[in-house]
Write an enzyme that holds these catalytic residues in place. Sequence first.
Site, PDB file in Angstrom:
ATOM      1  N   TYR A  85      -1.013  -7.379  -4.997  1.00 52.69           N
ATOM      2  CA  TYR A  85      -1.784  -6.198  -4.582  1.00 52.69           C
ATOM      3  C   TYR A  85      -2.849  -5.863  -5.611  1.00 52.69           C
ATOM      4  CZ  TYR A  85      -3.096  -1.518  -3.115  1.00 52.69           C
ATOM      5  OH  TYR A  85      -3.814  -0.433  -2.701  1.00 52.69           O
ATOM      6  N   GLY A 165      -6.164   8.372   3.586  1.00 59.11           N
ATOM      7  CA  GLY A 165      -5.350   7.370   4.262  1.00 59.11           C
ATOM      8  C   GLY A 165      -6.149   6.588   5.291  1.00 59.11           C
ATOM      9  N   ASP A 167      -9.111   4.801   5.118  1.00 59.00           N
ATOM     10  CA  ASP A 167     -10.045   4.302   4.103  1.00 59.00           C
ATOM     11  C   ASP A 167     -11.469   4.052   4.598  1.00 59.00           C
ATOM     12  OD1 ASP A 167      -7.486   4.169   3.067  1.00 59.00           O
ATOM     13  OD2 ASP A 167      -7.534   2.037   2.621  1.00 59.00           O
ATOM     14  N   TYR A 351      -9.550  -1.976  11.279  1.00 53.85           N
ATOM     15  CA  TYR A 351      -8.846  -0.937  10.521  1.00 53.85           C
ATOM     16  C   TYR A 351      -9.077   0.454  11.136  1.00 53.85           C
ATOM     17  CZ  TYR A 351      -6.587   0.015   5.900  1.00 53.85           C
ATOM     18  OH  TYR A 351      -5.745   0.340   4.870  1.00 53.85           O
ATOM     19  N   GLU A 395       0.558  -2.907  12.265  1.00 54.22           N
ATOM     20  CA  GLU A 395      -0.070  -1.761  11.598  1.00 54.22           C
ATOM     21  C   GLU A 395      -0.981  -0.998  12.576  1.00 54.22           C
ATOM     22  OE1 GLU A 395      -2.327  -3.041   8.215  1.00 54.22           O
ATOM     23  OE2 GLU A 395      -2.517  -1.016   7.375  1.00 54.22           O
TER      24      GLU A 395
HETATM   25  C1  DGY Z   1      -5.251  -0.174   0.493  1.00 54.47           C
HETATM   26  O1  DGY Z   1      -5.007  -0.825  -0.520  1.00 54.47           O
HETATM   27  O2  DGY Z   1      -5.823  -0.625   1.486  1.00 54.47           O
HETATM   28  C2  DGY Z   1      -4.753   1.199   0.581  1.00 54.47           C
HETATM   29  O3  DGY Z   1      -5.130   1.825   1.753  1.00 54.47           O
HETATM   30  C3  DGY Z   1      -5.135   2.020  -0.616  1.00 54.47           C
HETATM   31  O4  DGY Z   1      -4.281   3.088  -0.619  1.00 54.47           O
END
Ligand code: DGY
Length: 438
Positions: A85, A165, A167, A351, A395
Amino acid sequence: MSGNPTAGLRERAIAVLRANDRGGYTVPAAGLYPFQWNWDSCLVALGWACFDEARAWREIETLFAAQWPDGMVPHIVFHRDDPGYFPGPGVWATGREPASSGITQPPVAASCVRWMLERARDRTTALAAARRLFPKLLAWHAWFHSARDPEGRGFVVTVHPWETGMDNSPAWDAPLAAVAPPPDLAPYERRDLAHVDAAQRPTRAEYDRYMTLVQLFRELAYDSAEMVARSPFLVVDPATNAILLRADRDLAALAEILGERAALPRIRAWIARAETALPPLLADPGSGLWQAFDLRAGRRLGVRTHAGFLAFLAGLGETRLAATLDRWADATRYALSSVPAGDPAFDRRRYWRGPVWPVANFLIGRGTGESGHVRLAARLRRDTAALVARGGFREYFDPLDGTGLGGSGFGWTAAVWLAWVDQPERDRGSDEAPDPLK
Ligand code: DGY
């Protein structure tokens, strides 16, 4: 194919949460999101509560163990590092223990705690957990209403798209365009694209700006006042504000249940201030849709996203907003697209720019149902059921053909299934009241 397409989904949803359990916290999705995310975690607890209440309470208590001394609850807790990550704890460098990011997320916790307490089969455990959590919830809300509303204007500000949240919502295009990446922006390598097709994720230009803001906040040592004063990105997010107002109402209900009456005048003052400030600032006069306000540019952004329907969750959705929701839902095979089909910003697979999010359907569905728009709530629930039955616990989903997108084995999608879609009518929080549009 024959038989019931939703048969076995409850067991599969439980299996998703168990597979994502890291002992005391649940990752949103293995690989893509390998830590504890704030609002994911609280909503996932609703799912756990349907089959393991003790584990559900532990989820929220683990999150609050990472609360900062000033009351802020971070958007990510890095219980252990994970090279898969970016940006991880080394980039955030907040110096906290446990390691965490330095920004927050929409405060759904108090609403989740109330929901869990009121439905608890083990009332003794639930009351004890809610009692332990109450002062922490109060401190987080107090932080929002002071650090993020320093002038007491009745709305809270947001300094980074990740705090919302949502993004890459088109609502953030203009305010993000004003964020200029500095020449010394630290080079970085995204890891999300190793897990998900780039066409379904934010762009490089957006990431440069996300990282520019992180770099600035790190330089400011995560001082709240400095972040608000200096962030080039400063918006009033309809989702955060609607969720906070709803959470304040739930916090007041918790104070009554738990005998914490001394906190009530303060909470009621927050509620009254928000009720007065939010509609004139955020509601589009024609549609009633709440829209983000850019404080740096001094204007409502006029961008339409599903976040605007969270006005219902806050108890402030107007009748014309229900009509807007109906039209929006009619424009796609599956409701509710995050951006209306036909809008220039609509991007069906990227997204927060078009896909349907089960978690958003849940929050909007609860809000509409409780506001008396039962048919709309039922429609959102039905489409969520159809998408999950077709594509699994993804998701997000393509609103036109239902294709599952983004991460797989997704925690809050499984939780939404358990806590909402798969619940008897009386527990959905969306029944009984007549639908004014019917
Ligand atoms: C991501 O890494 O995409 C998250 O939404 C950041 O919180």
